[in-house]
Design a protein around this motif. Sequence first.
Motif, PDB file in Angstrom:
ATOM      1  N   LEU A 188      -5.177  -9.734  -2.796  1.00 33.65           N
ATOM      2  CA  LEU A 188      -5.390 -10.586  -1.630  1.00 33.65           C
ATOM      3  C   LEU A 188      -5.521  -9.755  -0.348  1.00 33.65           C
ATOM      4  CD1 LEU A 188      -2.981 -13.618  -2.195  1.00 33.65           C
ATOM      5  CD2 LEU A 188      -5.473 -13.713  -1.962  1.00 33.65           C
ATOM      6  N   ALA A 189      -4.690  -8.700  -0.228  1.00 33.07           N
ATOM      7  CA  ALA A 189      -4.748  -7.856   0.965  1.00 33.07           C
ATOM      8  C   ALA A 189      -6.106  -7.171   1.087  1.00 33.07           C
ATOM      9  CB  ALA A 189      -3.617  -6.829   0.920  1.00 33.07           C
ATOM     10  N   ARG A 190      -6.632  -6.644  -0.031  1.00 28.48           N
ATOM     11  CA  ARG A 190      -7.950  -6.008   0.011  1.00 28.48           C
ATOM     12  C   ARG A 190      -9.041  -7.028   0.372  1.00 28.48           C
ATOM     13  NH1 ARG A 190      -5.856  -3.059  -4.559  1.00 28.48           N
ATOM     14  NH2 ARG A 190      -6.679  -4.668  -5.952  1.00 28.48           N
ATOM     15  N   TRP A 191      -8.906  -8.232  -0.188  1.00 28.36           N
ATOM     16  CA  TRP A 191      -9.879  -9.279   0.095  1.00 28.36           C
ATOM     17  C   TRP A 191      -9.855  -9.675   1.573  1.00 28.36           C
ATOM     18  CZ3 TRP A 191     -14.019 -11.834  -1.220  1.00 28.36           C
ATOM     19  CH2 TRP A 191     -14.245 -13.119  -0.728  1.00 28.36           C
ATOM     20  N   CYS A 192      -8.661  -9.794   2.146  1.00 32.82           N
ATOM     21  CA  CYS A 192      -8.543 -10.158   3.562  1.00 32.82           C
ATOM     22  C   CYS A 192      -9.134  -9.076   4.469  1.00 32.82           C
ATOM     23  CB  CYS A 192      -7.076 -10.404   3.922  1.00 32.82           C
ATOM     24  SG  CYS A 192      -6.401 -11.930   3.238  1.00 32.82           S
ATOM     25  N   ARG A 193      -8.894  -7.815   4.118  1.00 30.50           N
ATOM     26  CA  ARG A 193      -9.453  -6.727   4.924  1.00 30.50           C
ATOM     27  C   ARG A 193     -10.981  -6.740   4.858  1.00 30.50           C
ATOM     28  NH1 ARG A 193      -4.982  -3.806   2.764  1.00 30.50           N
ATOM     29  NH2 ARG A 193      -6.310  -2.909   1.137  1.00 30.50           N
ATOM     30  N   ALA A 194     -11.521  -6.923   3.648  1.00 31.14           N
ATOM     31  CA  ALA A 194     -12.978  -6.954   3.504  1.00 31.14           C
ATOM     32  C   ALA A 194     -13.574  -8.147   4.243  1.00 31.14           C
ATOM     33  CB  ALA A 194     -13.353  -7.003   2.020  1.00 31.14           C
ATOM     34  N   SER A 195     -12.902  -9.294   4.188  1.00 30.01           N
ATOM     35  CA  SER A 195     -13.402 -10.485   4.884  1.00 30.01           C
ATOM     36  C   SER A 195     -13.397 -10.280   6.387  1.00 30.01           C
ATOM     37  CB  SER A 195     -12.548 -11.705   4.511  1.00 30.01           C
ATOM     38  OG  SER A 195     -12.619 -11.969   3.120  1.00 30.01           O
ATOM     39  N   ALA A 196     -12.337  -9.630   6.894  1.00 26.17           N
ATOM     40  CA  ALA A 196     -12.253  -9.381   8.337  1.00 26.17           C
ATOM     41  C   ALA A 196     -13.348  -8.430   8.803  1.00 26.17           C
ATOM     42  CB  ALA A 196     -10.876  -8.820   8.675  1.00 26.17           C
ATOM     43  N   VAL A 197     -13.644  -7.404   8.018  1.00 16.61           N
ATOM     44  CA  VAL A 197     -14.677  -6.440   8.389  1.00 16.61           C
ATOM     45  C   VAL A 197     -16.046  -7.112   8.462  1.00 16.61           C
ATOM     46  CG1 VAL A 197     -15.942  -4.409   7.590  1.00 16.61           C
ATOM     47  CG2 VAL A 197     -13.445  -4.428   7.527  1.00 16.61           C
ATOM     48  N   GLU A 219     -14.749 -15.991   6.416  1.00 18.91           N
ATOM     49  CA  GLU A 219     -13.512 -16.732   6.201  1.00 18.91           C
ATOM     50  C   GLU A 219     -12.789 -16.154   4.988  1.00 18.91           C
ATOM     51  OE1 GLU A 219     -12.096 -19.239   7.822  1.00 18.91           O
ATOM     52  OE2 GLU A 219     -13.638 -19.361   9.382  1.00 18.91           O
ATOM     53  N   ALA A 220     -11.442 -16.287   4.990  1.00 19.25           N
ATOM     54  CA  ALA A 220     -10.673 -15.766   3.860  1.00 19.25           C
ATOM     55  C   ALA A 220     -10.827 -16.635   2.615  1.00 19.25           C
ATOM     56  CB  ALA A 220      -9.188 -15.672   4.236  1.00 19.25           C
ATOM     57  N   GLN A 221     -11.273 -17.891   2.793  1.00 21.70           N
ATOM     58  CA  GLN A 221     -11.448 -18.762   1.626  1.00 21.70           C
ATOM     59  C   GLN A 221     -12.613 -18.272   0.780  1.00 21.70           C
ATOM     60  OE1 GLN A 221     -11.180 -22.960   2.252  1.00 21.70           O
ATOM     61  NE2 GLN A 221     -12.591 -23.450   0.599  1.00 21.70           N
ATOM     62  N   PRO A 222     -12.377 -18.016  -0.514  1.00 22.77           N
ATOM     63  CA  PRO A 222     -13.447 -17.477  -1.374  1.00 22.77           C
ATOM     64  C   PRO A 222     -14.582 -18.474  -1.584  1.00 22.77           C
ATOM     65  CG  PRO A 222     -11.263 -17.177  -2.372  1.00 22.77           C
ATOM     66  CD  PRO A 222     -11.101 -18.148  -1.234  1.00 22.77           C
ATOM     67  N   ARG A 269       8.928  -3.398  -4.492  1.00 20.15           N
ATOM     68  CA  ARG A 269       7.520  -3.032  -4.326  1.00 20.15           C
ATOM     69  C   ARG A 269       6.651  -4.276  -4.148  1.00 20.15           C
ATOM     70  NH1 ARG A 269       8.718   0.687  -8.545  1.00 20.15           N
ATOM     71  NH2 ARG A 269       7.460  -0.463 -10.055  1.00 20.15           N
ATOM     72  N   ALA A 270       6.993  -5.336  -4.871  1.00 17.53           N
ATOM     73  CA  ALA A 270       6.238  -6.586  -4.728  1.00 17.53           C
ATOM     74  C   ALA A 270       6.407  -7.156  -3.322  1.00 17.53           C
ATOM     75  CB  ALA A 270       6.698  -7.595  -5.772  1.00 17.53           C
ATOM     76  N   ARG A 271       7.635  -7.139  -2.807  1.00 13.74           N
ATOM     77  CA  ARG A 271       7.874  -7.647  -1.447  1.00 13.74           C
ATOM     78  C   ARG A 271       7.145  -6.786  -0.407  1.00 13.74           C
ATOM     79  NH1 ARG A 271      12.277 -11.328  -1.305  1.00 13.74           N
ATOM     80  NH2 ARG A 271      13.258 -11.532  -3.364  1.00 13.74           N
ATOM     81  N   SER A 272       7.086  -5.488  -0.647  1.00 10.24           N
ATOM     82  CA  SER A 272       6.371  -4.607   0.267  1.00 10.24           C
ATOM     83  C   SER A 272       4.879  -4.927   0.275  1.00 10.24           C
ATOM     84  CB  SER A 272       6.595  -3.149  -0.138  1.00 10.24           C
ATOM     85  OG  SER A 272       5.868  -2.266   0.683  1.00 10.24           O
ATOM     86  N   ALA A 273       4.321  -5.216  -0.896  1.00 10.07           N
ATOM     87  CA  ALA A 273       2.898  -5.583  -0.969  1.00 10.07           C
ATOM     88  C   ALA A 273       2.645  -6.903  -0.253  1.00 10.07           C
ATOM     89  CB  ALA A 273       2.458  -5.671  -2.432  1.00 10.07           C
ATOM     90  N   ILE A 274       3.570  -7.853  -0.372  1.00  8.79           N
ATOM     91  CA  ILE A 274       3.419  -9.154   0.286  1.00  8.79           C
ATOM     92  C   ILE A 274       3.431  -8.997   1.802  1.00  8.79           C
ATOM     93  CG2 ILE A 274       4.551 -11.392   0.662  1.00  8.79           C
ATOM     94  CD1 ILE A 274       5.507 -11.252  -2.256  1.00  8.79           C
ATOM     95  N   SER A 275       4.194  -8.024   2.300  1.00  8.63           N
ATOM     96  CA  SER A 275       4.319  -7.845   3.750  1.00  8.63           C
ATOM     97  C   SER A 275       3.007  -7.477   4.419  1.00  8.63           C
ATOM     98  CB  SER A 275       5.374  -6.775   4.052  1.00  8.63           C
ATOM     99  OG  SER A 275       4.930  -5.496   3.600  1.00  8.63           O
ATOM    100  N   SER A 276       2.004  -7.008   3.650  1.00  9.06           N
ATOM    101  CA  SER A 276       0.711  -6.646   4.233  1.00  9.06           C
ATOM    102  C   SER A 276      -0.219  -7.844   4.382  1.00  9.06           C
ATOM    103  CB  SER A 276       0.032  -5.576   3.368  1.00  9.06           C
ATOM    104  OG  SER A 276      -0.247  -6.078   2.068  1.00  9.06           O
ATOM    105  N   LEU A 277       0.221  -9.019   3.911  1.00 11.35           N
ATOM    106  CA  LEU A 277      -0.583 -10.235   4.008  1.00 11.35           C
ATOM    107  C   LEU A 277      -0.272 -10.977   5.309  1.00 11.35           C
ATOM    108  CD1 LEU A 277      -0.147 -11.510   0.333  1.00 11.35           C
ATOM    109  CD2 LEU A 277      -2.199 -10.483   1.325  1.00 11.35           C
ATOM    110  N   PRO A 278      -1.091 -11.945   5.682  1.00 14.00           N
ATOM    111  CA  PRO A 278      -0.767 -12.771   6.849  1.00 14.00           C
ATOM    112  C   PRO A 278       0.622 -13.393   6.715  1.00 14.00           C
ATOM    113  CG  PRO A 278      -3.028 -13.185   6.147  1.00 14.00           C
ATOM    114  CD  PRO A 278      -2.414 -12.281   5.121  1.00 14.00           C
ATOM    115  N   GLU A 279       1.344 -13.471   7.810  1.00 22.86           N
ATOM    116  CA  GLU A 279       2.750 -13.872   7.769  1.00 22.86           C
ATOM    117  C   GLU A 279       2.950 -15.271   7.195  1.00 22.86           C
ATOM    118  OE1 GLU A 279       6.628 -13.997  10.778  1.00 22.86           O
ATOM    119  OE2 GLU A 279       4.667 -13.278  11.484  1.00 22.86           O
ATOM    120  N   GLU A 280       2.016 -16.163   7.450  1.00 18.82           N
ATOM    121  CA  GLU A 280       2.182 -17.533   6.952  1.00 18.82           C
ATOM    122  C   GLU A 280       2.065 -17.629   5.432  1.00 18.82           C
ATOM    123  OE1 GLU A 280      -2.130 -17.090   8.454  1.00 18.82           O
ATOM    124  OE2 GLU A 280      -0.094 -16.473   9.038  1.00 18.82           O
ATOM    125  N   TRP A 281       1.591 -16.561   4.787  1.00 19.15           N
ATOM    126  CA  TRP A 281       1.477 -16.552   3.330  1.00 19.15           C
ATOM    127  C   TRP A 281       2.716 -15.977   2.643  1.00 19.15           C
ATOM    128  CZ3 TRP A 281      -4.204 -14.532   2.237  1.00 19.15           C
ATOM    129  CH2 TRP A 281      -5.112 -15.477   2.715  1.00 19.15           C
TER     130      TRP A 281
END
Length: 416
Positions: free
Chosen positions: A112-121, A125-128, A69-81
């Motif tokens: 992190l995934a929720r933060w990235c989606r909100a930042s994109a909308v 920048e993804a940096q807090p 489940r942890a690996r599945s959650a990581i897969s929704s992040l940018p690939e370089e992360w």
Amino acid sequence: MPVPDRTEIAGYLGALSARLGAEYAASELAYLQLGAPVLWGVPIAGMIGQVLRQSRCTPKVAAQSIDARARSAISSLPEEWHGKLIAKLSSELGPISEKWSANHVQAVANALARWCRASAVLGREAQPTGTSFHVYATDLRADGVSDRSVSDYLSRIVSGFRVVADPGFHSAGCDHVIARHDALAKIAGRPTKTGAQIVGASTIFDLGVDRMDAARENGPRGLHVARDFRNGLLLSFAAALPQRARALSHLAFGTTVVLLEKPYVHVVLPGRVLKMREAKKRFAGYDKVLINPVLWSALDDYQRSFRPLFDDGSALFPSMVDMGAAITSAQLGRLVGDLTFKHLGVRVSIHRVRDNAATEASEEIQSGGYLAPALIGNKSAATTMDSYDHAQGMRAAREHGARIAGRRSSPTTLRV
């Protein structure tokens, strides 16, 4: 009558199903199971029940492990992360002191995934930053998220960003926003915890004993009676051993639960099922002997008469629908909540059972305020007082209730 074996029972069920249909055959075998304890003993009744369950149950899809489940959650992040966060899993190579639990990795990845989606909308920048954190926190609160959860989400975003993007990242503005919501959370209290849920650990323990006594009166007749005994044992065990649902779901006869000479019950839990830092889990554990004659007798009856009706396994809390499997920690939490709501009128989660144990220990035992942290496994008394001091005088409330009840039978008119 000669004692049948599993092959004979399975053959009888199959032949009856072919002649009269599966539904009729299952009903016939269920009646045979009711008489089996008298004819051949409880073990044979349990074996008949297992054959019946195997004919009714379909294979279940295995649940994902927490690592998966942890690996599945990581897969929704940018690939370089991906690589840097996967390296935090204890299943990967590397120093154990730098590892996180799979649960924490999953929580950080989701935040992190929720933060990235909100930042994109919002085109950020993804940096807090302090400003972006304030806007994000305001949006979360508008969606009904509590200040405690807001603070947790923001902290996970910062710690995750340090791992995947900038190890030296620091922002005074971000720290200020986190600290503000942390302070607001302490003032507001925990929204999932109410004073009505403080019913006393002894009350929950006694409720479990009542459920088990009712099952004893019905006798080991079938799976539903065994389920009632299991549910009562769960309530009593959760009150006597105030551990988290993850730990309770790993209890099993012969490995983590051992009956010693009455009234001693030996409980041994590995560090991997306890809540602590990943680096400590390999060398830590829970090893206690409970002195409880009521619990000892219940476990003895359960092991001999009721547990065999589920399957041949050793799990203390077996599943009703999946043979050979134990109830998951999430299912245990829902089950305890459903049982307490049905019989006490208030939904008490397993974690609130811990609250009840700590509160009752603080009020009923001499120097209980100092013993409560050790009872529930907290590292400091301050944490216990901050989270578990909700009763506001449990003993005084009980004494007042008893006085009012006593006066109700008095001919004197009460002037309240």
